[in-house]
Design an enzyme around this catalytic site. Structure first.
Site, PDB file in Angstrom:
ATOM      1  N   GLU A  68       0.684  -1.158   0.252  1.00 16.81           N
ATOM      2  CA  GLU A  68       0.042  -0.118  -0.022  1.00 16.81           C
ATOM      3  C   GLU A  68       0.920   1.420  -0.400  1.00 16.81           C
ATOM      4  O   GLU A  68       0.523   2.673  -1.090  1.00 16.81           O
ATOM      5  CB  GLU A  68      -1.122   0.104   1.432  1.00 16.81           C
ATOM      6  N   ASP A 120      -2.217  -5.475   3.357  1.00 16.11           N
ATOM      7  CA  ASP A 120      -2.803  -5.830   4.910  1.00 16.11           C
ATOM      8  C   ASP A 120      -3.466  -7.368   4.927  1.00 16.11           C
ATOM      9  O   ASP A 120      -4.096  -6.484   3.814  1.00 16.11           O
ATOM     10  CB  ASP A 120      -3.336  -4.875   5.876  1.00 16.11           C
ATOM     11  N   ASP A 145      -6.475  -7.366   6.600  1.00 17.82           N
ATOM     12  CA  ASP A 145      -7.625  -7.392   6.564  1.00 17.82           C
ATOM     13  C   ASP A 145      -8.684  -6.666   5.645  1.00 17.82           C
ATOM     14  O   ASP A 145      -8.521  -7.183   4.572  1.00 17.82           O
ATOM     15  CB  ASP A 145      -7.946  -5.842   7.807  1.00 17.82           C
ATOM     16  N   GLU A 175      -9.546  -4.739   4.099  1.00 18.09           N
ATOM     17  CA  GLU A 175      -9.458  -3.178   3.059  1.00 18.09           C
ATOM     18  C   GLU A 175      -8.175  -3.405   2.434  1.00 18.09           C
ATOM     19  O   GLU A 175      -8.242  -3.540   1.348  1.00 18.09           O
ATOM     20  CB  GLU A 175      -9.247  -1.879   4.013  1.00 18.09           C
ATOM     21  N   TYR A 234       1.610  -5.776  13.288  1.00 24.72           N
ATOM     22  CA  TYR A 234       0.476  -4.816  12.447  1.00 24.72           C
ATOM     23  C   TYR A 234      -0.637  -4.288  13.645  1.00 24.72           C
ATOM     24  O   TYR A 234      -0.776  -4.717  14.239  1.00 24.72           O
ATOM     25  CB  TYR A 234      -0.278  -6.080  11.355  1.00 24.72           C
ATOM     26  N   ARG A 284      -3.678  -3.041  12.942  1.00 23.70           N
ATOM     27  CA  ARG A 284      -5.215  -3.461  13.659  1.00 23.70           C
ATOM     28  C   ARG A 284      -5.231  -4.575  13.753  1.00 23.70           C
ATOM     29  O   ARG A 284      -5.490  -5.294  12.800  1.00 23.70           O
ATOM     30  CB  ARG A 284      -5.510  -2.434  11.878  1.00 23.70           C
ATOM     31  N   HIS A 294      -4.108 -11.127  13.514  1.00 20.28           N
ATOM     32  CA  HIS A 294      -4.269 -12.091  14.891  1.00 20.28           C
ATOM     33  C   HIS A 294      -3.388 -12.700  15.829  1.00 20.28           C
ATOM     34  O   HIS A 294      -3.013 -13.516  16.808  1.00 20.28           O
ATOM     35  CB  HIS A 294      -4.552 -14.080  14.670  1.00 20.28           C
TER      36      HIS A 294
END
Length: 928
Positions: free
Chosen positions: A11, A97, A99, A101, A323, A325, A370
């Site tokens: 990203e 990433d 997730d 998004e 990470y 988030r 996780h």
């Protein structure tokens, strides 16, 4: 023909740079800089689609809620660069990433780039050499369920916003917006302010006594808890209306002072009636999740949620933390071992428990990583080791994450809490006091870290460490001092960013990745204003929330909003179908009334009622187009008389507008125009006024003499015209002459300085203001006039096209020529106002030019003379160091220059279905 390089797409440029170091020469790492495409604005749809079922939302609600995506103008260059890089690659790794998004970004890249080479989905939770190599060797397919969940959320927000927001525009004000989570968050803040508005304070008294064993200097503090067997009331014994609950005795000032006086008498005895000792144990807090990191950074570092996530993003992309988030507090076995090893080495072998601590999260959400947020790698770098590498906010946040992680694997703090009850007997009463002391005998995790706490209401938080002298039952004590102390109950504390995030998480509203954007949105929309750390709602937020509660009741219910999040989670884990859920939400189903049905059956909405709050029979608060005001009815006025309007000061918070305060504003003397005097130079009247933009003085022009009566205008004579072919004669009236524009001169005006008072300004000062700009003198070298004047952005000096800011308004009048020349002799950006707080750094590694932080018209920004990057909201000039400045410039370069909006942007229709989950490289993804 494909080349021999492997293309990796992430990203952000910073992340690309770090990963490239670990992958080596055989890989080219490029950045998409976030999403490359999104739903097109309906107004930009091709004309032939605007009238169809796509036209309202850019989502085909009648055909499976298919979205119409478009690559934005800003991302066309990025996409072109990625396509060029793909031509020379023999494999494509989508390393966004893990997730919703990130998965969606990967899917959009696959759709737009349409690769002819094998495609692999590469995921990791930390950017270290081992993690990147492991991710490269253990790729997977794109998780279409996660993509579905993200797409559903995006479509849901489009439907919600585009249906509900126009109602707000019509009934409350233009430019407002409603959203699935932002409306619920705004309602939380407004509800808290309503509680504060309705709150009635109650006064109560207690006694504090300083006692000590006889012939000892070890005094301690004790508090009165019972009087003649009746429990003394504390703040928790009163409700929000100031009423005392049953079961407690409230002391007023007179009773408290009388009891204190009686206890001071020589006949009073103080005896220890009981001594209790209990073991004290305190466990460490779990490792950071996204929300707990944001909360703790707000408490300890005073970071905003946006600032916290911006700094954490940089730490993650540069390989310092995992990470950022996640809603899981669990640590990997690698991290547990690293934390225990480090704790043992730094704090001793006894600082860790026999067995590792295991933390489990409450959320079952499938979208997040996780593992908890922790230092990266199998051996943590201590903050001390990184002092020369990380600076400023980066170091502060890393230090917080490191401490929390290590402490989470350390032993409990242990000690004992002693509670002593003392009986004070007077001739008329028995007063019982209690003193407590906690002694920590083993600090355990407290040696590394102690969790912060939000403001508590009418109660204390964790007991502070304090020691009592050795006391025994029946022991006689001496009274050293007794004091009657008054208190008032406190209203519910306003939300801070930390406490709002905590509440949102507890209610299940939003997810870790959205908390920052939720708070940023309600602040940017003007619904909430930060005052210190507190979040204060605006009056416009009251109107918005009231309309939503009255007409969209279900949509702002907290459990309803949380239920939507759970539904999205089920779509993410594949147990719910995207189209089925959207059909139910929009058109109605077992769990939803249907947004379309609600909109179609709103009925009549009275805008005046929505924007009004009656304070009493004669005073009403109105939320108008230009802000709130009080509407006051004069009972003695004529029936058709207009109510009086009273402005409300901007700085007055909603809970401060009590009925008493409203009448104080109403009864305040009205500021009227004040004649200061006559200008001796021209005889014109000088008047002081209070205008929409503040107090000012003006020079009134004399009334023009009455003009003589003009004769009535003669009728306009018609003009005959003859048609050359038919000979027919027609008549047309002559055009009336255009009205002449007024040539009357505009009166001179000048704003008052902040230090001036409208009621006391004199004629001399007013004339000096009206005569601005003031000529300070001439530049001896060029002969140009140097003038001092006041502008939109403050006081400044001007010489030709060159200008310099002044530090105070008074300098406009006081500065002499020598002082002005000294200011112009300084560098252009060296003498700015203190608020500019400029900085200079070494050369940018890419452009080779020195980096500066400047204060521009729209706020501070970073520049190397070629590229300008605005400092993000939530970060201050003091937060920006060299590394952060380089990162901001790199991100801005990667985005490319902003382009003007195209009249008819080329749109790419979305695919009809996602590419097959298995072997995405084996065949071309199905076209939508």
């Amino acid at each position: 023909m494909p080349g021999t390089k492997k293309l990796v797409i992430v990203e952000s440029p910073a992340k690309a740079k770090t990963i490239a170091q670990y992958l080596g020469d055989g890989y080219e790492v490029q950045a998409s800089v976030g999403h490359i495409r999104d739903l097109i604005e309906p107004k930009n749809l091709p004309p032939e689609l605007k009238k169809g079922s796509l036209g309202k939302f850019s989502v085909d609600v009648e055909n499976g809620f298919e979205p119409y995506y478009v690559v934005s103008d800003q991302k066309r260059k990025t996409v072109a660069d990625l396509k060029r890089a793909l031509k020379d690659a023999d494999e494509l790794y989508l390393a966004t990433d893990e997730d919703r998004e990130g998965e969606a970004i990967a899917w959009h890249l696959l759709q737009v780039l349409n690769p002819k080479v094998p495609v692999k989905r590469m995921v990791f939770h930390e950017i270290t050499k081992d993690a990147i190599e492991h991710a490269r060797d253990n790729t997977r397919d794109i998780d279409t369920a996660l993509v579905d969940a993200q797409e559903t959320r995006r479509i849901l927000d489009r439907l919600y916003g585009y249906e509900v927001s126009p109602v707000l525009w019509r009934k409350v004000g233009p430019g407002l917006s409603a959203g699935r989570v932002q409306s619920a968050a705004t309602r939380l803040v407004v509800d808290r302010e309503r509680e504060r508005l309705a709150f009635v304070s109650a006064a109560y008294w207690d006694l504090l006594a300083q006692l000590a064993p006889q012939a000892s200097s070890d005094s301690f503090e004790s508090r009165l808890v019972r009087l003649d067997g009746g429990r003394i009331a504390t703040g928790r014994d009163f409700d929000d209306l100031g009423t005392l609950k049953v079961g407690a005795v409230s002391l007023d000032e007179a009773a408290a002072e009388a009891l204190a006086s009686a206890l001071r008498e020589d006949s009073t005895t103080f005896t220890v009636s009981s001594v209790e000792s209990k073991p004290y144990t305190r466990r460490p807090a779990a490792p950071f999740t996204t929300s707990t990191m944001q909360q703790e950074a707000a408490r300890k570092l005073r970071f905003s949620a946006r600032q916290t996530m911006s700094v954490a993003q940089g730490l993650y992309e540069n390989g310092y933390i995992t990470y950022m988030r996640t809603d899981s507090p669990a640590l990997s076995q690698q991290a547990i071992t690293a934390a225990r090893t480090q704790a043992s080495a730094l704090y001793g072998a006894d600082s860790i428990p026999e067995k590792p601590r295991v933390y489990a999260g409450k959320s079952k959400n499938a979208q997040e990583a996780h593992e908890a947020i922790r230092p990266s790698g199998d051996t943590f770098r201590t903050p001390g080791q990184l002092e020369g590498t990380l600076r400023g906010n980066d170091w502060k946040l890393y230090d917080l994450i490191w401490k929390r992680t290590v402490a989470s694997q350390m032993a409990d703090a242990k000690g004992s809490t002693a509670t002593v009850t003392i009986a004070g007997k007077t001739t008329d009463a028995l007063a019982e006091f209690v003193a407590s002391g906690t002694v920590i005998t083993f600090r355990g995790f407290l040696a590394a870290y102690e969790e912060g706490h939000d403001e508590e209401r009418n109660e204390s938080a964790e007991p502070a460490e304090a020691k009592l002298p050795a006391l025994a039952e029946g022991q006689v004590l001496e009274l050293r001092e007794v004091e009657a102390k008054g208190h008032e109950t406190s209203p519910p504390p306003r939300y801070t960013e930390a406490s709002l995030i905590k509440t949102l998480e507890e209610l299940g509203i939003g997810r870790p990745s959205t908390f920052t954007s939720i708070i940023s949105t309600i602040i940017d929309r003007g619904y909430v204003t930060p005052r210190g750390t507190a979040l204060v709602p605006s009056w416009i937020a009251f109107s918005v929330v009231r309309l939503l509660e009255d007409y969209f009741t279900e949509l702002v219910q907290y459990d309803f909003t949380a239920g939507m999040e759970n539904d999205l989670d089920r779509i993410a884990d594949g147990s719910e179908k995207r189209v089925d859920w959207l059909n139910s939400f929009y058109f109605g189903g077992p769990d939803y009334k249907g947004l379309r049905n609600v909109i179609d059956n709103l009925g009549e909405i009275d805008a005046k009622t929505i924007n009004s709050i009656p304070l009493d029979d004669l005073v009403t608060l109105r939320i108008g187009k230009y802000g709130p005001y009080l509407e006051v009815i004069d009972p003695d006025a004529a029936p058709d008389a207009k109510p009086r309007r009273v402005n409300i000061p901007d700085e007055l918070a909603p809970d401060e507008l009590t009925l008493a305060k409203a009448h104080e504003l109403i009864d305040a003397p009205v500021v009227v125009d004040r004649v200061i005097g006559i200008n001796p130079e021209n005889g014109k009247e000088i008047v002081a006024k209070n205008g929409r933009y503040g107090p000012y003085v003006t020079e009134l022009e004399p009334e023009p003499p009455a003009s003589p009566v003009e004769p009535p205008a003669s009728p306009v004579e018609p003009v005959e015209t003859v048609d050359p072919l038919t000979g027919e004669v027609t008549e047309k009236p002559k055009k009336k002459p255009a009205k002449k524009k007024s040539t009357a001169p505009k009166p001179r005006t000048a704003s008052l300085f902040a230090s001036m008072d409208l009621a006391t300004i004199d004629l001399e000062t007013a004339l000096r203001l009206l005569n601005l700009p003031r000529v300070v003198g001439q530049d001896p070298e060029t002969g140009e006039d140097i003038t001092a004047q006041n502008g939109k952005f403050g006081p400044y000096l001007k010489k030709g096209t060159d200008s310099r800011s002044l530090t105070t308004e008074e300098q406009i009048f006081d500065l002499d020529l020598q002082g002005a020349l000294e200011i112009f002799a300084q560098p252009k950006y060296g003498a700015r106002r203190p608020s500019s707080a400029l900085k200079e750094f070494d050369a940018d590694p890419e452009s080779g030019k020195p980096i500066k932080v400047k204060d521009g018209r729209f706020g501070p920004y970073v520049t190397d003379g070629v590229t300008n990057a605005t400092i993000p909201r939530g970060e201050t000039v003091e937060d920006i160091d060299f590394e952060r400045a380089v990162q901001l410039l790199a991100d801005k370069r990667a985005k490319g220059p902003a382009k003007p909006k195209a009249k008819k942007p080329a749109a790419r229709k979305s695919a009809a279905k996602k590419p097959a989950a298995k072997k995405p490289a084996a065949k071309k993804p199905a076209a939508k």
